[in-house]
Design a protein around this motif. Structure first.
Motif, mmCIF file in Angstrom:
data_model
loop_
_atom_site.group_PDB
_atom_site.id
_atom_site.type_symbol
_atom_site.label_atom_id
_atom_site.label_comp_id
_atom_site.label_asym_id
_atom_site.label_seq_id
_atom_site.Cartn_x
_atom_site.Cartn_y
_atom_site.Cartn_z
ATOM 1 N N SER A 24 0.825 -1.222 0.000
ATOM 2 C CA SER A 24 0.000 0.000 0.000
ATOM 3 C C SER A 24 0.854 1.264 0.000
ATOM 4 O O SER A 24 0.398 2.329 -0.429
ATOM 5 C CB SER A 24 -0.936 0.009 1.206
ATOM 6 O OG SER A 24 -1.886 -1.028 1.103
ATOM 7 N N ARG A 25 2.087 1.154 0.471
ATOM 8 C CA ARG A 25 2.994 2.310 0.420
ATOM 9 C C ARG A 25 3.457 2.587 -1.008
ATOM 10 O O ARG A 25 3.855 3.715 -1.329
ATOM 11 C CB ARG A 25 4.205 2.068 1.320
ATOM 12 C CG ARG A 25 3.860 2.064 2.813
ATOM 13 C CD ARG A 25 5.050 1.664 3.646
ATOM 14 N NE ARG A 25 6.184 2.590 3.484
ATOM 15 C CZ ARG A 25 7.424 2.336 3.887
ATOM 16 N NH1 ARG A 25 7.708 1.165 4.449
ATOM 17 N NH2 ARG A 25 8.386 3.222 3.711
ATOM 18 N N LEU A 26 3.412 1.563 -1.845
ATOM 19 C CA LEU A 26 3.837 1.715 -3.245
ATOM 20 C C LEU A 26 2.657 1.948 -4.178
ATOM 21 O O LEU A 26 2.799 2.587 -5.217
ATOM 22 C CB LEU A 26 4.589 0.455 -3.685
ATOM 23 C CG LEU A 26 5.880 0.159 -2.928
ATOM 24 C CD1 LEU A 26 6.358 -1.258 -3.206
ATOM 25 C CD2 LEU A 26 6.961 1.171 -3.313
ATOM 26 N N ASP A 53 -3.891 2.761 -4.082
ATOM 27 C CA ASP A 53 -5.200 2.191 -4.381
ATOM 28 C C ASP A 53 -5.222 0.738 -3.881
ATOM 29 O O ASP A 53 -4.323 -0.056 -4.203
ATOM 30 C CB ASP A 53 -5.449 2.209 -5.887
ATOM 31 C CG ASP A 53 -6.771 1.561 -6.253
ATOM 32 O OD1 ASP A 53 -7.813 2.213 -6.090
ATOM 33 O OD2 ASP A 53 -6.747 0.380 -6.672
ATOM 34 N N PRO A 54 -6.222 0.357 -3.074
ATOM 35 C CA PRO A 54 -6.242 -0.998 -2.495
ATOM 36 C C PRO A 54 -6.191 -2.120 -3.523
ATOM 37 O O PRO A 54 -5.528 -3.129 -3.310
ATOM 38 C CB PRO A 54 -7.554 -1.033 -1.699
ATOM 39 C CG PRO A 54 -7.863 0.398 -1.408
ATOM 40 C CD PRO A 54 -7.338 1.180 -2.576
ATOM 41 N N ASP A 55 -6.891 -1.944 -4.646
ATOM 42 C CA ASP A 55 -6.864 -2.979 -5.681
ATOM 43 C C ASP A 55 -5.474 -3.117 -6.286
ATOM 44 O O ASP A 55 -4.989 -4.227 -6.539
ATOM 45 C CB ASP A 55 -7.883 -2.667 -6.777
ATOM 46 C CG ASP A 55 -9.320 -2.841 -6.302
ATOM 47 O OD1 ASP A 55 -9.530 -3.564 -5.297
ATOM 48 O OD2 ASP A 55 -10.216 -2.243 -6.914
ATOM 49 N N GLU A 56 -4.801 -1.986 -6.517
ATOM 50 C CA GLU A 56 -3.452 -2.024 -7.076
ATOM 51 C C GLU A 56 -2.467 -2.614 -6.058
ATOM 52 O O GLU A 56 -1.556 -3.357 -6.426
ATOM 53 C CB GLU A 56 -3.006 -0.616 -7.481
ATOM 54 C CG GLU A 56 -3.752 -0.058 -8.677
ATOM 55 C CD GLU A 56 -3.284 1.335 -9.049
ATOM 56 O OE1 GLU A 56 -2.280 1.806 -8.462
ATOM 57 O OE2 GLU A 56 -3.907 1.952 -9.926
ATOM 58 N N ALA A 57 -2.658 -2.282 -4.791
ATOM 59 C CA ALA A 57 -1.785 -2.826 -3.743
ATOM 60 C C ALA A 57 -1.935 -4.337 -3.654
ATOM 61 O O ALA A 57 -0.944 -5.073 -3.528
ATOM 62 C CB ALA A 57 -2.105 -2.172 -2.398
ATOM 63 N N GLU A 109 -2.964 -6.299 -6.105
ATOM 64 C CA GLU A 109 -2.421 -6.868 -7.333
ATOM 65 C C GLU A 109 -0.895 -6.981 -7.254
ATOM 66 O O GLU A 109 -0.318 -7.995 -7.664
ATOM 67 C CB GLU A 109 -2.816 -6.003 -8.531
ATOM 68 C CG GLU A 109 -2.367 -6.583 -9.864
ATOM 69 C CD GLU A 109 -2.867 -5.775 -11.052
ATOM 70 O OE1 GLU A 109 -2.265 -5.916 -12.125
ATOM 71 O OE2 GLU A 109 -3.840 -5.017 -10.906
ATOM 72 N N LEU A 110 -0.241 -5.972 -6.698
ATOM 73 C CA LEU A 110 1.209 -6.022 -6.534
ATOM 74 C C LEU A 110 1.604 -7.158 -5.597
ATOM 75 O O LEU A 110 2.558 -7.901 -5.873
ATOM 76 C CB LEU A 110 1.727 -4.682 -5.999
ATOM 77 C CG LEU A 110 3.219 -4.621 -5.663
ATOM 78 C CD1 LEU A 110 4.086 -4.968 -6.872
ATOM 79 C CD2 LEU A 110 3.580 -3.232 -5.110
ATOM 80 N N LEU A 111 0.877 -7.318 -4.501
ATOM 81 C CA LEU A 111 1.150 -8.407 -3.560
ATOM 82 C C LEU A 111 1.024 -9.756 -4.257
ATOM 83 O O LEU A 111 1.888 -10.632 -4.111
ATOM 84 C CB LEU A 111 0.194 -8.309 -2.372
ATOM 85 C CG LEU A 111 0.166 -9.486 -1.393
ATOM 86 C CD1 LEU A 111 1.553 -9.825 -0.894
ATOM 87 C CD2 LEU A 111 -0.768 -9.166 -0.223
ATOM 88 N N VAL A 112 -0.035 -9.931 -5.030
ATOM 89 C CA VAL A 112 -0.247 -11.189 -5.744
ATOM 90 C C VAL A 112 0.888 -11.432 -6.734
ATOM 91 O O VAL A 112 1.406 -12.560 -6.851
ATOM 92 C CB VAL A 112 -1.608 -11.182 -6.469
ATOM 93 C CG1 VAL A 112 -1.720 -12.358 -7.427
ATOM 94 C CG2 VAL A 112 -2.740 -11.223 -5.448
ATOM 95 N N GLN A 113 1.311 -10.397 -7.453
ATOM 96 C CA GLN A 113 2.374 -10.551 -8.449
ATOM 97 C C GLN A 113 3.687 -10.989 -7.793
ATOM 98 O O GLN A 113 4.361 -11.901 -8.276
ATOM 99 C CB GLN A 113 2.571 -9.245 -9.217
ATOM 100 C CG GLN A 113 1.430 -8.910 -10.155
ATOM 101 C CD GLN A 113 1.563 -7.514 -10.749
ATOM 102 O OE1 GLN A 113 2.328 -6.681 -10.267
ATOM 103 N NE2 GLN A 113 0.805 -7.255 -11.805
ATOM 104 N N LEU A 161 9.009 -5.626 -9.966
ATOM 105 C CA LEU A 161 7.555 -5.427 -9.858
ATOM 106 C C LEU A 161 7.226 -4.244 -8.975
ATOM 107 O O LEU A 161 6.365 -3.429 -9.295
ATOM 108 C CB LEU A 161 6.908 -6.709 -9.297
ATOM 109 C CG LEU A 161 6.880 -7.912 -10.245
ATOM 110 C CD1 LEU A 161 6.546 -9.181 -9.465
ATOM 111 C CD2 LEU A 161 5.885 -7.695 -11.367
ATOM 112 N N ALA A 162 7.899 -4.162 -7.837
ATOM 113 C CA ALA A 162 7.632 -3.057 -6.909
ATOM 114 C C ALA A 162 8.081 -1.733 -7.485
ATOM 115 O O ALA A 162 7.402 -0.708 -7.318
ATOM 116 C CB ALA A 162 8.350 -3.317 -5.584
#
Length: 200
Positions: free
Chosen positions: A141-143, A146-150, A152-156, A194-195
């Motif tokens: 969420s710091r990167l 938006d919760p959905d984008e956060a 998605e990044l975690l999943v990736q 990714l991050a």
């Protein structure tokens, strides 16, 4: 690793732990689908009726070990996150820790992810998985505010680390790239890439 190590077949008062240890050893030898509850009893040196004090069936025994797997992952991932303040490096450390857990605790990893356990029957596993998500979402969420984008990044990042861990286990990477050290470095680099693509 939370399961205590005891000599096989000796008399002791900790039946639950003895059965978990026996099952873990069998999974290490044959995978999470390759043994019966009766075999775990024989390995533990107890009667075939003994496990029903603690486990209704083989899946319940594996679910207990899967919960230990989640707990061990959470301990490792929290330690990895705490070692850094920068969120990109936190995700790289998480990815490294993921690959390392898969290599160092192969049987627990296989039980947690490959045993096909029914989480509707064992809701404690879903809760444990959610706890890992809850630890990591503040980082992503710091990167990506938006919760959905956060998410998605975690999943990736998690999917990349998981895939690399399986690649190494199945020796799908050629030669020198299939060492644990190399795969850990690849997981960290992928997480950073990714991050880095999500920095605002």
């Amino acid at each position: 690793m939370a399961v205590k190590r005891r000599p096989t077949g000796t008399h002791h008062g900790d039946l639950r732990n003895a059965l978990e240890e026996a099952a873990l050893a069998l999974v290490g030898e044959r995978g999470p689908h390759g043994f019966t509850l009766a075999e775990a009893c024989r390995r533990a040196g107890v009667s075939v009726s003994a496990p029903y004090k603690h486990f209704s069936d083989r899946e319940a025994l594996l679910a207990s070990l899967a919960l230990k797997g989640y707990e061990e992952q959470r301990r490792r991932y929290r330690s990895a996150l705490a070692a850094h303040s920068d969120p990109v490096e936190q995700l790289a450390a998480f990815a490294t820790a993921y690959v390392r857990f898969a290599a160092e605790e192969r049987a627990l990893f296989d039980i947690t992810f490959l045993a096909g356990l029914d989480k509707s029957r064992h809701p404690e596993l879903a809760t444990a998985g959610s706890a890992l998500h809850d630890d990591l979402m503040p980082v992503t969420s710091r990167l990506a505010p938006d919760p959905d984008e956060a998410f998605e990044l975690l999943v990736q990042v998690a999917a990349a680390a998981h895939g690399l861990a399986l690649f190494q286990q199945q020796e799908m990477l050629p030669g020198r790239w299939n060492t644990r050290a190399s795969v850990e470095e690849q997981a960290a680099r992928t997480a950073r890439a990714l991050a880095g693509g999500n920095t605002h």
